[in-house]
Design a protein around this motif. Structure first.
Motif, short mmCIF file in Angstrom:
data_model
loop_
_atom_site.label_atom_id
_atom_site.label_comp_id
_atom_site.label_asym_id
_atom_site.label_seq_id
_atom_site.Cartn_x
_atom_site.Cartn_y
_atom_site.Cartn_z
N VAL A 168 -7.47 3.46 2.06
CA VAL A 168 -7.18 4.73 1.39
C VAL A 168 -6.05 5.46 2.13
O VAL A 168 -5.16 6.04 1.50
N GLY A 169 -6.09 5.40 3.46
CA GLY A 169 -5.00 5.99 4.22
C GLY A 169 -3.65 5.35 3.89
O GLY A 169 -2.64 6.05 3.69
N THR A 170 -3.65 4.02 3.81
CA THR A 170 -2.42 3.31 3.44
C THR A 170 -1.95 3.73 2.05
O THR A 170 -0.75 3.96 1.83
N PHE A 171 -2.88 3.86 1.12
CA PHE A 171 -2.52 4.26 -0.23
C PHE A 171 -1.96 5.69 -0.25
O PHE A 171 -0.98 5.97 -0.96
N LEU A 172 -2.55 6.59 0.53
CA LEU A 172 -2.08 7.97 0.53
C LEU A 172 -0.67 8.08 1.11
O LEU A 172 0.10 8.97 0.72
N TYR A 173 -0.31 7.19 2.04
CA TYR A 173 1.08 7.15 2.49
C TYR A 173 2.00 6.84 1.31
O TYR A 173 3.10 7.41 1.19
N ASN A 174 1.57 5.93 0.44
CA ASN A 174 2.38 5.62 -0.74
C ASN A 174 2.50 6.83 -1.66
O ASN A 174 3.54 7.04 -2.30
N VAL A 175 1.43 7.63 -1.75
CA VAL A 175 1.50 8.85 -2.56
C VAL A 175 2.54 9.80 -1.99
O VAL A 175 3.30 10.43 -2.73
N VAL A 176 2.60 9.91 -0.66
CA VAL A 176 3.60 10.78 -0.02
C VAL A 176 5.00 10.24 -0.30
O VAL A 176 5.93 11.00 -0.63
N PHE A 177 5.18 8.91 -0.18
CA PHE A 177 6.49 8.32 -0.51
C PHE A 177 6.85 8.61 -1.97
O PHE A 177 8.02 8.87 -2.28
N GLN A 178 5.86 8.56 -2.86
CA GLN A 178 6.13 8.80 -4.27
C GLN A 178 6.67 10.21 -4.50
O GLN A 178 7.47 10.44 -5.42
N GLN A 179 6.28 11.16 -3.66
CA GLN A 179 6.79 12.53 -3.81
C GLN A 179 8.29 12.61 -3.56
O GLN A 179 8.95 13.55 -4.03
N LEU A 180 8.82 11.62 -2.86
CA LEU A 180 10.27 11.57 -2.62
C LEU A 180 11.01 10.81 -3.71
O LEU A 180 12.25 10.75 -3.68
N GLY A 181 10.28 10.21 -4.67
CA GLY A 181 10.90 9.53 -5.79
C GLY A 181 10.56 8.05 -5.85
O GLY A 181 10.03 7.47 -4.90
N ASP A 182 10.89 7.44 -6.99
CA ASP A 182 10.60 6.02 -7.19
C ASP A 182 11.35 5.14 -6.20
O ASP A 182 10.85 4.09 -5.76
N GLU A 183 12.57 5.53 -5.83
CA GLU A 183 13.34 4.71 -4.90
C GLU A 183 12.71 4.68 -3.51
O GLU A 183 12.65 3.63 -2.87
N ALA A 184 12.22 5.82 -3.04
CA ALA A 184 11.56 5.86 -1.74
C ALA A 184 10.29 5.01 -1.76
O ALA A 184 9.99 4.29 -0.80
N LEU A 185 9.53 5.09 -2.87
CA LEU A 185 8.32 4.28 -2.99
C LEU A 185 8.65 2.80 -3.02
O LEU A 185 7.98 1.98 -2.39
N ALA A 186 9.71 2.43 -3.76
CA ALA A 186 10.12 1.03 -3.81
C ALA A 186 10.52 0.52 -2.43
O ALA A 186 10.14 -0.59 -2.02
N ALA A 187 11.26 1.34 -1.67
CA ALA A 187 11.66 0.95 -0.32
C ALA A 187 10.44 0.76 0.58
O ALA A 187 10.36 -0.19 1.37
N ALA A 188 9.47 1.68 0.45
CA ALA A 188 8.24 1.57 1.26
C ALA A 188 7.50 0.29 0.94
O ALA A 188 6.95 -0.36 1.84
N GLN A 189 7.46 -0.10 -0.34
CA GLN A 189 6.75 -1.32 -0.71
C GLN A 189 7.45 -2.56 -0.16
O GLN A 189 6.81 -3.52 0.26
N ILE A 190 8.78 -2.54 -0.15
CA ILE A 190 9.52 -3.66 0.41
C ILE A 190 9.23 -3.79 1.90
O ILE A 190 8.95 -4.89 2.41
N VAL A 191 9.26 -2.66 2.62
CA VAL A 191 8.98 -2.68 4.06
C VAL A 191 7.56 -3.16 4.33
O VAL A 191 7.34 -4.02 5.20
N THR A 192 6.60 -2.63 3.60
CA THR A 192 5.21 -2.99 3.81
C THR A 192 4.97 -4.48 3.57
O THR A 192 4.27 -5.15 4.34
N THR A 193 5.56 -5.00 2.50
CA THR A 193 5.37 -6.41 2.18
C THR A 193 6.03 -7.31 3.20
O THR A 193 5.43 -8.29 3.67
#
Length: 462
Positions: free
Chosen positions: A265-290
């Motif tokens: 859940v903590g990991t997911f909430l970090y993604n929610v915070v990234f989403q607040q910065l936009g789809d591009e920030a979330l996409a970058a976070a997913q690339i880094v995480t993977t």
């Protein structure tokens, strides 16, 4: 008679102990690398559809990851109990424990996967996905959440194989299904030949089909061929036998499930915070995480080596060997973390060829995240070994919960909101907050590990 090789007592020379750790750790690490490659392949395949598709797959995976890892705690619990039964030579306990665990996993996995499947079209938006990400990811999420049941069963069966002396068998099953997933995903996403172009949903179908196939392969390895059978299907015979199996199973599994729930859940909430910065920030976070996951799990086999080797020592009543295995595995973790951290930093060169369609801003943010996280791989690997290996093996799951809760919800996430949304650091601030979280967890896990009473644990196991 079940095919089961009882391990020798692990009073080994240094070279022999390294080989014994590697015999378990290397196949497990390779298996988990292949599992993350599967997710990475899905991202690459849907990457041709743009940043929104990458973000949708990553956001959906972070939700199903919560279910899969939380329920997978049952597999960790089974692995520890199987290792103790093997160390003590209790074959009937082994059969009853595994059979009961598979039965529980079938029922629990069916219920837990059905509920989010029914509400998939609203769930993504409800938990913070942007309208574009929710629209692109709903069908993919619905299919991958159905895969929760076979993923849970696979975790249980793979844990049995590792603890019973067959650590390479789950790796073989994973390798077969990853190759199949890659071919099916590409074919269904792009509409290869006569197949329909399903877009993001095509990757979901590939995940579901290959998850079921992997479970069937592992079940055959555990219960199938008489000559190579690990466990005989044998349900406990009465209330007393059920209690003797279920109580220790859930004494470990429930707290482990809670701590995995908090972590995911903590990991997911970090993604929610990234989403607040936009789809591009979330996409970058997913690339880094993977990408990071592929290199971090290069050391994850050390966690399995800890639960297996320490569990066998506890089962056989050898306190000295249990403590020695903990020390050896932690030492091995330093070397693997440094090596894979360097490789992770080198993955920068993959961003342009693999994610060219994602855009330069996404690649730039991903590059910053890769370099920041690669610098602290040693801390993350130590937390993985102690928090997911040593503490559960020492029956201190409370320490794991404390570390994950305080690290994520008291330290990391508040700092991520502050640095990411209210300072010029933006996405870099969120990555920095996750690193600070790891240091907080390191302090808690290390303190709790020093307080484990191995003599009391051995007496309890006996």
């Amino acid at each position: 008679m079940s095919h089961l090789t009882m391990p020798a007592r692990p009073r080994l020379a240094a070279s022999s102990s390294v080989r014994e750790i590697a015999r378990i750790a290397v196949p497990v690490s390779m298996e988990f690398v292949l599992m993350l490659v599967l997710n990475f392949v899905n991202q690459i395949v849907v990457g041709v559809l743009g940043a929104t598709a990458i973000a949708a797959v990553g956001f959906s995976n972070s939700l199903t990851f919560i279910l899969g890892v939380t329920l997978g705690a049952l597999g960790t619990s089974v692995a520890i109990l199987v290792a103790r039964a093997v160390g003590a030579g209790r074959r009937e306990t082994l059969d009853h424990t595994v059979t009961a665990a598979v039965t529980v996993a079938l029922g629990l996995g069916a219920v837990v996967s059905l509920v989010p499947w029914l509400f998939a079209d609203h769930l993504l938006s409800l938990v913070g996905a942007s309208p574009s990400v929710a629209a692109a990811g709903t069908d993919y999420f619905r299919l991958t959440v159905l895969a929760t049941l076979p993923v849970m069963l696979s975790a249980v069966l793979a844990g049995v194989l590792r603890s019973a002396g067959r650590p390479s068998s789950p790796m073989v099953a994973t390798a077969v299904t990853v190759v199949a997933n890659s071919a099916i995903a590409y074919s269904l996403v792009t509409g290869l030949g006569p197949l329909p172009a399903l877009g993001v949903a095509g990757a979901g179908w590939a995940t579901l089909v290959t998850a079921v196939a992997k479970t069937l392969i592992l079940a055959w390895m555990v219960f199938g061929s008489h000559a190579r059978r690990i466990v005989r299907w044998s349900l406990p015979g009465g209330r007393a036998q059920w209690r003797a199996v279920i109580v220790p199973l859930f004494v470990l599994a429930l707290p482990l499930g809670v701590t995995e729930l908090f972590w995911t859940v903590g990991t997911f909430l970090y993604n929610v915070v990234f989403q607040q910065l936009g789809d591009e920030a979330l996409a970058a976070a997913q690339i880094v995480t993977t990408l990071e996951g592929i290199f971090v799990v290069g050391s994850i086999g050390l966690m399995a080596a800890t639960t297996t080797l320490v569990g066998r020592s506890v089962g056989s009543g050898d306190i000295v060997a249990a403590v020695a295995w903990v020390r050896r595995v932690k030492r091995a973790g330093i070397g693997t973390a440094v090596a894979f951290g360097v490789l992770f930093a080198g993955s920068l060169v993959l961003l342009e060829p693999l994610f060219g369609e994602a855009g330069p801003d996404v690649r730039w943010m991903a590059a910053v995240g890769i370099l920041m996280n690669a610098a602290f791989q040693v801390v993350k690997v130590r937390n993985m070994i102690v928090g997911a290996g040593v503490l559960p093996s020492g029956n201190d799951v409370r320490g794991v919960i404390l570390g994950d809760v305080i690290g994520a919800f008291v330290v990391g996430l508040p700092l991520a909101v502050l640095l990411g949304l209210y300072t010029p650091l933006g996405f870099a601030g969120i990555f920095a907050a996750r690193i600070v979280e790891e240091f907080a967890k390191l302090a808690i896990f290390s303190y709790r590990a020093r307080r484990i009473r191995w003599d009391a644990l051995v007496a309890q196991a006996a």
